[in-house]
Write a protein that holds these residues in place. Structure first.
Motif, PDB file in Angstrom:
ATOM      1  N   ASP A   2       0.835  -1.212   0.000  1.00 35.72           N
ATOM      2  CA  ASP A   2       0.000   0.000   0.000  1.00 35.72           C
ATOM      3  C   ASP A   2       0.866   1.257   0.000  1.00 35.72           C
ATOM      4  O   ASP A   2       0.556   2.234  -0.705  1.00 35.72           O
ATOM      5  CB  ASP A   2      -0.928   0.008   1.220  1.00 35.72           C
ATOM      6  CG  ASP A   2      -2.017  -1.061   1.137  1.00 35.72           C
ATOM      7  OD1 ASP A   2      -2.246  -1.579   0.024  1.00 35.72           O
ATOM      8  OD2 ASP A   2      -2.621  -1.383   2.180  1.00 35.72           O
ATOM      9  N   GLN A   3       1.956   1.222   0.756  1.00 31.56           N
ATOM     10  CA  GLN A   3       2.868   2.368   0.791  1.00 31.56           C
ATOM     11  C   GLN A   3       3.527   2.588  -0.572  1.00 31.56           C
ATOM     12  O   GLN A   3       3.656   3.724  -1.039  1.00 31.56           O
ATOM     13  CB  GLN A   3       3.942   2.147   1.852  1.00 31.56           C
ATOM     14  CG  GLN A   3       3.435   2.213   3.287  1.00 31.56           C
ATOM     15  CD  GLN A   3       4.448   1.698   4.292  1.00 31.56           C
ATOM     16  OE1 GLN A   3       5.612   1.456   3.954  1.00 31.56           O
ATOM     17  NE2 GLN A   3       4.017   1.497   5.530  1.00 31.56           N
ATOM     18  N   LYS A   4       3.926   1.488  -1.220  1.00 25.95           N
ATOM     19  CA  LYS A   4       4.573   1.572  -2.540  1.00 25.95           C
ATOM     20  C   LYS A   4       3.610   2.131  -3.585  1.00 25.95           C
ATOM     21  O   LYS A   4       3.994   2.954  -4.424  1.00 25.95           O
ATOM     22  CB  LYS A   4       5.082   0.195  -2.974  1.00 25.95           C
ATOM     23  CG  LYS A   4       6.169  -0.400  -2.088  1.00 25.95           C
ATOM     24  CD  LYS A   4       7.503   0.248  -2.323  1.00 25.95           C
ATOM     25  CE  LYS A   4       8.598  -0.457  -1.528  1.00 25.95           C
ATOM     26  NZ  LYS A   4       9.906   0.226  -1.667  1.00 25.95           N
ATOM     27  N   VAL A   5       2.362   1.655  -3.537  1.00 18.73           N
ATOM     28  CA  VAL A   5       1.363   2.101  -4.516  1.00 18.73           C
ATOM     29  C   VAL A   5       1.040   3.583  -4.328  1.00 18.73           C
ATOM     30  O   VAL A   5       0.812   4.307  -5.304  1.00 18.73           O
ATOM     31  CB  VAL A   5       0.079   1.240  -4.416  1.00 18.73           C
ATOM     32  CG1 VAL A   5      -1.043   1.822  -5.257  1.00 18.73           C
ATOM     33  CG2 VAL A   5       0.374  -0.201  -4.847  1.00 18.73           C
ATOM     34  N   GLN A   6       1.023   4.039  -3.080  1.00 13.52           N
ATOM     35  CA  GLN A   6       0.778   5.461  -2.819  1.00 13.52           C
ATOM     36  C   GLN A   6       1.848   6.332  -3.465  1.00 13.52           C
ATOM     37  O   GLN A   6       1.559   7.412  -3.983  1.00 13.52           O
ATOM     38  CB  GLN A   6       0.762   5.719  -1.298  1.00 13.52           C
ATOM     39  CG  GLN A   6      -0.498   5.244  -0.592  1.00 13.52           C
ATOM     40  CD  GLN A   6      -1.752   5.969  -1.062  1.00 13.52           C
ATOM     41  OE1 GLN A   6      -1.747   7.188  -1.263  1.00 13.52           O
ATOM     42  NE2 GLN A   6      -2.834   5.218  -1.245  1.00 13.52           N
TER      43      GLN A   6
ATOM     44  N   THR B  47       3.504  -9.791  -3.125  1.00 10.48           N
ATOM     45  CA  THR B  47       4.065 -10.656  -2.084  1.00 10.48           C
ATOM     46  C   THR B  47       5.588 -10.667  -2.134  1.00 10.48           C
ATOM     47  O   THR B  47       6.257 -10.775  -1.105  1.00 10.48           O
ATOM     48  CB  THR B  47       3.508 -12.087  -2.227  1.00 10.48           C
ATOM     49  OG1 THR B  47       2.096 -12.020  -2.378  1.00 10.48           O
ATOM     50  CG2 THR B  47       3.826 -12.930  -1.008  1.00 10.48           C
ATOM     51  N   PHE B  48       6.146 -10.536  -3.324  1.00  7.68           N
ATOM     52  CA  PHE B  48       7.602 -10.441  -3.482  1.00  7.68           C
ATOM     53  C   PHE B  48       8.127  -9.190  -2.783  1.00  7.68           C
ATOM     54  O   PHE B  48       9.109  -9.243  -2.029  1.00  7.68           O
ATOM     55  CB  PHE B  48       7.961 -10.425  -4.969  1.00  7.68           C
ATOM     56  CG  PHE B  48       9.407 -10.138  -5.258  1.00  7.68           C
ATOM     57  CD1 PHE B  48      10.408 -10.944  -4.745  1.00  7.68           C
ATOM     58  CD2 PHE B  48       9.768  -9.064  -6.052  1.00  7.68           C
ATOM     59  CE1 PHE B  48      11.752 -10.679  -5.009  1.00  7.68           C
ATOM     60  CE2 PHE B  48      11.101  -8.793  -6.324  1.00  7.68           C
ATOM     61  CZ  PHE B  48      12.097  -9.596  -5.806  1.00  7.68           C
ATOM     62  N   MET B  49       7.445  -8.058  -3.017  1.00 10.03           N
ATOM     63  CA  MET B  49       7.858  -6.806  -2.378  1.00 10.03           C
ATOM     64  C   MET B  49       7.761  -6.912  -0.857  1.00 10.03           C
ATOM     65  O   MET B  49       8.594  -6.363  -0.131  1.00 10.03           O
ATOM     66  CB  MET B  49       6.957  -5.655  -2.856  1.00 10.03           C
ATOM     67  CG  MET B  49       7.062  -5.321  -4.325  1.00 10.03           C
ATOM     68  SD  MET B  49       8.540  -4.406  -4.760  1.00 10.03           S
ATOM     69  CE  MET B  49       8.156  -2.803  -4.105  1.00 10.03           C
ATOM     70  N   GLY B  50       6.744  -7.646  -0.370  1.00  9.47           N
ATOM     71  CA  GLY B  50       6.491  -7.716   1.062  1.00  9.47           C
ATOM     72  C   GLY B  50       7.234  -8.807   1.802  1.00  9.47           C
ATOM     73  O   GLY B  50       7.222  -8.835   3.040  1.00  9.47           O
ATOM     74  N   THR B  51       7.878  -9.732   1.062  1.00  3.71           N
ATOM     75  CA  THR B  51       8.646 -10.804   1.724  1.00  3.71           C
ATOM     76  C   THR B  51      10.122 -10.717   1.351  1.00  3.71           C
ATOM     77  O   THR B  51      10.943 -10.266   2.154  1.00  3.71           O
ATOM     78  CB  THR B  51       8.080 -12.202   1.370  1.00  3.71           C
ATOM     79  OG1 THR B  51       8.125 -12.415  -0.049  1.00  3.71           O
ATOM     80  CG2 THR B  51       6.651 -12.353   1.855  1.00  3.71           C
ATOM     81  N   ASN B  52      10.473 -11.085   0.135  1.00  6.47           N
ATOM     82  CA  ASN B  52      11.880 -11.070  -0.273  1.00  6.47           C
ATOM     83  C   ASN B  52      12.502  -9.677  -0.165  1.00  6.47           C
ATOM     84  O   ASN B  52      13.674  -9.543   0.212  1.00  6.47           O
ATOM     85  CB  ASN B  52      12.040 -11.579  -1.705  1.00  6.47           C
ATOM     86  CG  ASN B  52      11.695 -13.040  -1.856  1.00  6.47           C
ATOM     87  OD1 ASN B  52      10.522 -13.380  -1.977  1.00  6.47           O
ATOM     88  ND2 ASN B  52      12.693 -13.915  -1.838  1.00  6.47           N
ATOM     89  N   LEU B  53      11.735  -8.638  -0.520  1.00  3.06           N
ATOM     90  CA  LEU B  53      12.279  -7.276  -0.494  1.00  3.06           C
ATOM     91  C   LEU B  53      11.881  -6.505   0.762  1.00  3.06           C
ATOM     92  O   LEU B  53      12.134  -5.307   0.877  1.00  3.06           O
ATOM     93  CB  LEU B  53      11.828  -6.507  -1.745  1.00  3.06           C
ATOM     94  CG  LEU B  53      12.307  -7.070  -3.087  1.00  3.06           C
ATOM     95  CD1 LEU B  53      11.956  -6.113  -4.220  1.00  3.06           C
ATOM     96  CD2 LEU B  53      13.812  -7.351  -3.091  1.00  3.06           C
TER      97      LEU B  53
ATOM     98  N   LEU C 107       2.367   1.001 -10.266  1.00  2.00           N
ATOM     99  CA  LEU C 107       2.761  -0.348  -9.834  1.00  2.00           C
ATOM    100  C   LEU C 107       1.662  -1.346 -10.160  1.00  2.00           C
ATOM    101  O   LEU C 107       0.487  -1.102  -9.897  1.00  2.00           O
ATOM    102  CB  LEU C 107       3.052  -0.383  -8.338  1.00  2.00           C
ATOM    103  CG  LEU C 107       4.471  -0.050  -7.883  1.00  2.00           C
ATOM    104  CD1 LEU C 107       4.568  -0.178  -6.377  1.00  2.00           C
ATOM    105  CD2 LEU C 107       5.503  -0.936  -8.542  1.00  2.00           C
ATOM    106  N   TYR C 108       2.081  -2.490 -10.721  1.00  2.00           N
ATOM    107  CA  TYR C 108       1.125  -3.524 -11.134  1.00  2.00           C
ATOM    108  C   TYR C 108       1.444  -4.833 -10.427  1.00  2.00           C
ATOM    109  O   TYR C 108       2.598  -5.277 -10.430  1.00  2.00           O
ATOM    110  CB  TYR C 108       1.188  -3.703 -12.654  1.00  2.00           C
ATOM    111  CG  TYR C 108       0.427  -4.894 -13.177  1.00  2.00           C
ATOM    112  CD1 TYR C 108      -0.967  -4.948 -13.086  1.00  2.00           C
ATOM    113  CD2 TYR C 108       1.107  -5.971 -13.750  1.00  2.00           C
ATOM    114  CE1 TYR C 108      -1.666  -6.042 -13.562  1.00  2.00           C
ATOM    115  CE2 TYR C 108       0.409  -7.068 -14.235  1.00  2.00           C
ATOM    116  CZ  TYR C 108      -0.976  -7.096 -14.135  1.00  2.00           C
ATOM    117  OH  TYR C 108      -1.672  -8.188 -14.602  1.00  2.00           O
ATOM    118  N   ASN C 109       0.426  -5.437  -9.831  1.00  2.00           N
ATOM    119  CA  ASN C 109       0.638  -6.679  -9.089  1.00  2.00           C
ATOM    120  C   ASN C 109       0.523  -7.894 -10.016  1.00  2.00           C
ATOM    121  O   ASN C 109      -0.477  -8.591 -10.018  1.00  2.00           O
ATOM    122  CB  ASN C 109      -0.377  -6.791  -7.943  1.00  2.00           C
ATOM    123  CG  ASN C 109      -0.116  -7.999  -7.078  1.00  2.00           C
ATOM    124  OD1 ASN C 109       1.005  -8.489  -6.989  1.00  2.00           O
ATOM    125  ND2 ASN C 109      -1.150  -8.511  -6.432  1.00  2.00           N
TER     126      ASN C 109
END
Length: 306
Positions: free
Chosen positions: A61-65, A106-112, A70-72
């Protein structure tokens, strides 16, 4: 074990390396030697830590703001592999890649995630260690020109990961390219076999597509890719499949075509370098691409010994 396949490299125990070779295939595998088991069983397992699990959506949500574009997108998740080694000289070696589904969010929120190490499970088994991470399977190509140079790109400063670093051409195999958006496909045995074949083919089709789009060469100038293994960078435990591809063009011809490459904006410069020069550039590569170069060198050594 068959010389064509090894589950890890001899250097895996060296914790100073920025990568780990999860799978090495130094003789190179053709599409007939690589299959896929695409199943929900290889999807990410949710974390018991609710607060950390909730941070995934908070980060997105922070990244999209900050970036409304950004596309999931959906990605294939690397869940492990099985080796089937030919026991006789006339039997081919074979690898089965175990893939699930994940997505960019999920990649942004786990691995990154800044706390990415908290998603890891203490285990020698890599699939267990990374069971809570998105781990989308990337890909990369070591492209060799007709004048025996290797193609390397310098990433743009506008890309999300490793801006300004040297990389091999690559990206991701894409589920949407073969009509996969969920696990609803292939519930019956016949459907599952068909989907597995499509995903396996996408592993090879996607790397050709990435090379064409990123360096601008026509697909007709590229030989069939051979799969040489999977590298995972230690930072963010990011896996990538690597391929060796020969191009019928000379490096100076590729330099010209690169000027009009479809995805040329992702990089700022193309280099065509010797194997020796490439050794000096790898320190400025992401760990998974350093691993890709290690896989390529294992292939080169194997060819010398045949």
């Amino acid at each position: 074990m068959d010389k064509a396949l090894a589950s890890t490299s001899a250097k895996v125990g060296d914790t100073s390396l920025p990568f780990k070779l999860l799978l090495s295939c130094p003789s190179g595998l053709s599409p007939t030697q690589v299959s896929v088991a695409f199943d929900q069983a290889y999807d990410r397992i949710l974390l018991p830590d609710i607060e950390l699990e909730n941070s995934i959506s908070e980060i997105w949500d922070q990244k999209v703001q900050k970036n409304k574009s950004l596309y999931n997108g959906t990605k294939f998740r690397y869940g492990g592999h099985n080796l089937l080694c030919g026991g006789k000289s006339n039997q081919e070696s074979h690898v089965c890649l175990q893939l699930g589904l994940t997505d960019y969010r999920t990649f942004m929120g786990t691995n990154l995630n800044p706390l990415w190490e908290k998603f890891l499970v203490p285990s020698e088994d890599d699939s267990i260690r990374c069971q809570h991470t998105s781990s989308p399977l990337g890909n990369g190509a070591i492209v060799e020109t007709s004048d025996r140079k290797i193609i390397v790109l310098r990433r743009s400063n506008n890309v999300g990961e490793f801006p300004g670093h040297y990389v091999f051409p690559g990206g991701h195999p894409e589920p949407q390219e073969i009509g996969i958006t969920s696990h609803q496909y292939g519930k019956d045995l016949t459907g599952s076999e068909l989907i597995n074949k499509k995903v396996s083919q996408e592993m090879f089709d996607s790397i050709i597509r990435e090379v064409v789009e990123e360096i601008g060469v026509p697909a007709s100038t590229l030989c069939n890719p051979v799969f040489i293994g999977i590298s995972r960078r230690e930072l963010n435990v990011r896996p990538a499949a690597f391929f060796s591809i020969k191009c019928s063009l000379e490096s100076k011809e590729i330099q010209q075509l690169y000027l009009n490459a479809q995805d040329g904006y992702e990089s700022t410069q193309l280099y065509a370098v010797s194997l020796i020069d490439l050794e000096y550039m790898t320190s400025e590569m992401p760990g998974c691409h350093q691993g890709g170069f290690a896989l390529y060198k294992l292939m080169v050594e194997a060819l010398k010994n045949t």
